[in-house]
Motif scaffolding. Sequence first.
Motif, short mmCIF file in Angstrom:
data_model
loop_
_atom_site.label_atom_id
_atom_site.label_comp_id
_atom_site.label_asym_id
_atom_site.label_seq_id
_atom_site.Cartn_x
_atom_site.Cartn_y
_atom_site.Cartn_z
N PRO A 100 -13.53 -23.15 -13.43
CA PRO A 100 -14.58 -22.27 -12.80
C PRO A 100 -13.71 -21.32 -12.10
CG PRO A 100 -14.78 -24.50 -11.88
CD PRO A 100 -13.86 -24.56 -12.92
N ASP A 101 -14.46 -20.15 -11.41
CA ASP A 101 -13.99 -19.19 -10.54
C ASP A 101 -14.09 -20.02 -9.13
OD1 ASP A 101 -13.10 -17.27 -12.40
OD2 ASP A 101 -15.25 -16.45 -12.29
N PRO A 102 -13.33 -19.77 -8.17
CA PRO A 102 -13.41 -20.32 -6.83
C PRO A 102 -14.83 -20.04 -6.43
CG PRO A 102 -11.37 -19.39 -6.99
CD PRO A 102 -12.06 -18.90 -8.09
N ASP A 103 -15.26 -20.88 -5.48
CA ASP A 103 -16.64 -20.50 -4.71
C ASP A 103 -16.23 -19.64 -3.51
OD1 ASP A 103 -18.85 -20.25 -3.17
OD2 ASP A 103 -18.96 -22.42 -2.65
N LEU A 104 -16.42 -18.22 -3.54
CA LEU A 104 -15.82 -17.46 -2.58
C LEU A 104 -16.78 -17.56 -1.23
CD1 LEU A 104 -15.80 -13.99 -4.89
CD2 LEU A 104 -14.19 -15.59 -4.46
N MET A 105 -17.79 -18.30 -1.33
CA MET A 105 -18.15 -18.39 -0.01
C MET A 105 -17.97 -19.58 0.75
SD MET A 105 -20.06 -15.76 0.02
CE MET A 105 -21.11 -15.83 1.47
N ALA A 106 -17.14 -20.40 0.01
CA ALA A 106 -16.62 -21.72 0.57
C ALA A 106 -15.83 -21.50 1.92
CB ALA A 106 -15.99 -22.61 -0.44
N ILE A 107 -15.23 -20.52 2.02
CA ILE A 107 -14.41 -20.26 3.10
C ILE A 107 -15.20 -20.45 4.54
CG2 ILE A 107 -14.68 -17.52 3.11
CD1 ILE A 107 -11.78 -17.27 3.81
N PHE A 108 -16.50 -20.09 4.45
CA PHE A 108 -17.14 -19.90 5.53
C PHE A 108 -17.86 -21.23 5.94
CE2 PHE A 108 -17.53 -15.82 3.78
CZ PHE A 108 -17.13 -15.18 4.97
N ALA B 65 -18.36 -27.42 13.45
CA ALA B 65 -19.28 -28.45 13.12
C ALA B 65 -20.59 -28.23 13.14
CB ALA B 65 -18.86 -29.68 13.96
N ASP B 66 -21.10 -27.19 13.87
CA ASP B 66 -22.61 -26.95 14.00
C ASP B 66 -22.99 -25.59 13.69
OD1 ASP B 66 -23.02 -29.73 15.06
OD2 ASP B 66 -22.30 -29.13 17.04
N GLY B 67 -22.08 -24.79 13.09
CA GLY B 67 -22.34 -23.46 12.71
C GLY B 67 -21.88 -22.72 13.97
N HIS B 68 -22.07 -21.27 13.50
CA HIS B 68 -21.72 -20.35 14.79
C HIS B 68 -22.09 -19.02 14.27
CE1 HIS B 68 -19.44 -17.64 17.27
NE2 HIS B 68 -19.01 -18.78 18.03
N ALA B 69 -22.81 -18.15 15.27
CA ALA B 69 -23.53 -16.99 14.81
C ALA B 69 -22.47 -15.98 14.42
CB ALA B 69 -24.03 -16.44 16.24
N LEU B 70 -21.20 -15.97 14.88
CA LEU B 70 -20.33 -14.78 14.33
C LEU B 70 -19.99 -15.41 12.97
CD1 LEU B 70 -18.63 -12.59 14.67
CD2 LEU B 70 -16.82 -14.25 15.61
N VAL B 71 -19.84 -16.54 12.45
CA VAL B 71 -19.57 -16.77 10.98
C VAL B 71 -20.78 -16.59 10.34
CG1 VAL B 71 -19.15 -18.87 9.56
CG2 VAL B 71 -18.04 -18.71 11.78
N ASP B 72 -22.01 -16.83 10.65
CA ASP B 72 -23.24 -16.28 9.74
C ASP B 72 -23.33 -14.94 9.79
OD1 ASP B 72 -24.00 -19.14 10.23
OD2 ASP B 72 -25.23 -18.84 11.68
N GLU B 73 -22.95 -14.13 10.76
CA GLU B 73 -22.90 -12.82 10.39
C GLU B 73 -21.62 -12.28 9.49
OE1 GLU B 73 -21.77 -8.69 12.98
OE2 GLU B 73 -22.23 -10.61 13.97
N GLU B 74 -20.53 -12.98 9.58
CA GLU B 74 -19.51 -12.69 8.54
C GLU B 74 -19.95 -13.08 7.34
OE1 GLU B 74 -16.49 -14.92 10.32
OE2 GLU B 74 -15.58 -13.07 11.58
#
Length: 392
Positions: free
Chosen positions: A353-361, A366-375
């Motif tokens: 399969p092709d790589p999961d492009l969203m996996a980089i995020f 550990a608990d998520g981050h607003a900037l990562v969510d925006e990116e």
Amino acid sequence: MTVESTAARKPRRSSTGGGKRASAKKAAPQKSTEPELVQLLTPEGKRVKNAEYDAYVADITAEELRGLYRDMVLTRRFDAEATSLQRQGELGLWASLLGQEAAQIGSGRATRDDDYVFPTYREHGVAWCRGVDPTNLLGMFRGVNNGGWDPNSNNFHLYTIVIGSQTLHATGYAMGVAKDGADSAVIAYFGDGASSQGDVAESFTFSAVYNAPVVFFCQNNQWAISEPTEKQTRVPLFQRAQGFGFPGVRVDGNDVLACLAVTKWALERARSGEGPALIEAFTYRMGAHTTSDDPSKYRRDEEREAWEAKDPILRLRAYLESEGHADEGFFAELEDESEALGKRVREVVRAMPDPDLMAIFENVYADGHALVDEERAQFAAYQASFADGEVK
């Protein structure tokens, strides 16, 4: 033969007046710039004797010699196929081992099943010797898995991209092996560039102090990307072991028999409680550092051509033919096997399969981050624009 330091030396002033040179003395003979190393097969495929290491390959059979040749040929074919697949857009990157087959196959075949191997990211030949399916290696370079194999199934750790850090992992594992009272050994692979890393020096320190059963196997392919070895060290790399209190040896890295013999020696002494050893396999990286590199920018064609004459596969073939250990039927059958391997590798990779492009995020915090969510949202919108045909 010895290797002289590349450090510049200041000329001595004359002891006579007027700044003139003192009377000329007979010039000392120039030292050879060729490295002193353990060699059992010359580049022409001639067997040479070595009083210290002959015993470790004295009982090798014609079948085992053909096996070493087969390993190198199939490893090279797999490596060439991977390079082609990357060029065709099927892999994100590839680190070729071209030219280093003897160092990897010789050392890999010296290990026992209960030994544990810590590779970098170029040990495709060692992975082959440890029974890792080569297509698993390609899944990682395609970005669809983090390695694709269970390290404990083959006692072969996952590839390590961080330069030199696997030597610390290997040392710690070896210290644990010693505490458990096992008679197995650990071998850690790294390159000449990694030898400048602090992690490697720290590994040498701890392995020596704790007498850990670990063998450090440095493939000196003479180029740390674009940096030549002489810009990293004033002495041959194997001599560094002396400063830490354990032996080092330089071996012809294009001689599969010598690599097999020297690695057997080092592993046996490690298993018997004699502690670590450093092997410097003096070889050459025939291709690029990775497929993102262009070696023509920093090294001469003449250098590569000189090393092509020392090709590890042609060397062993010449020996097999001269000793009557292999005939044309063997080589023809191996060619067919090589073609079949190349075909299987292509088919398996193209079916991935092709790589999961969203996996980089994922797993950034550990608990998520607003900037990562925006990116993540921005990147998702960008990817969606391709499907809509409205790339902006």
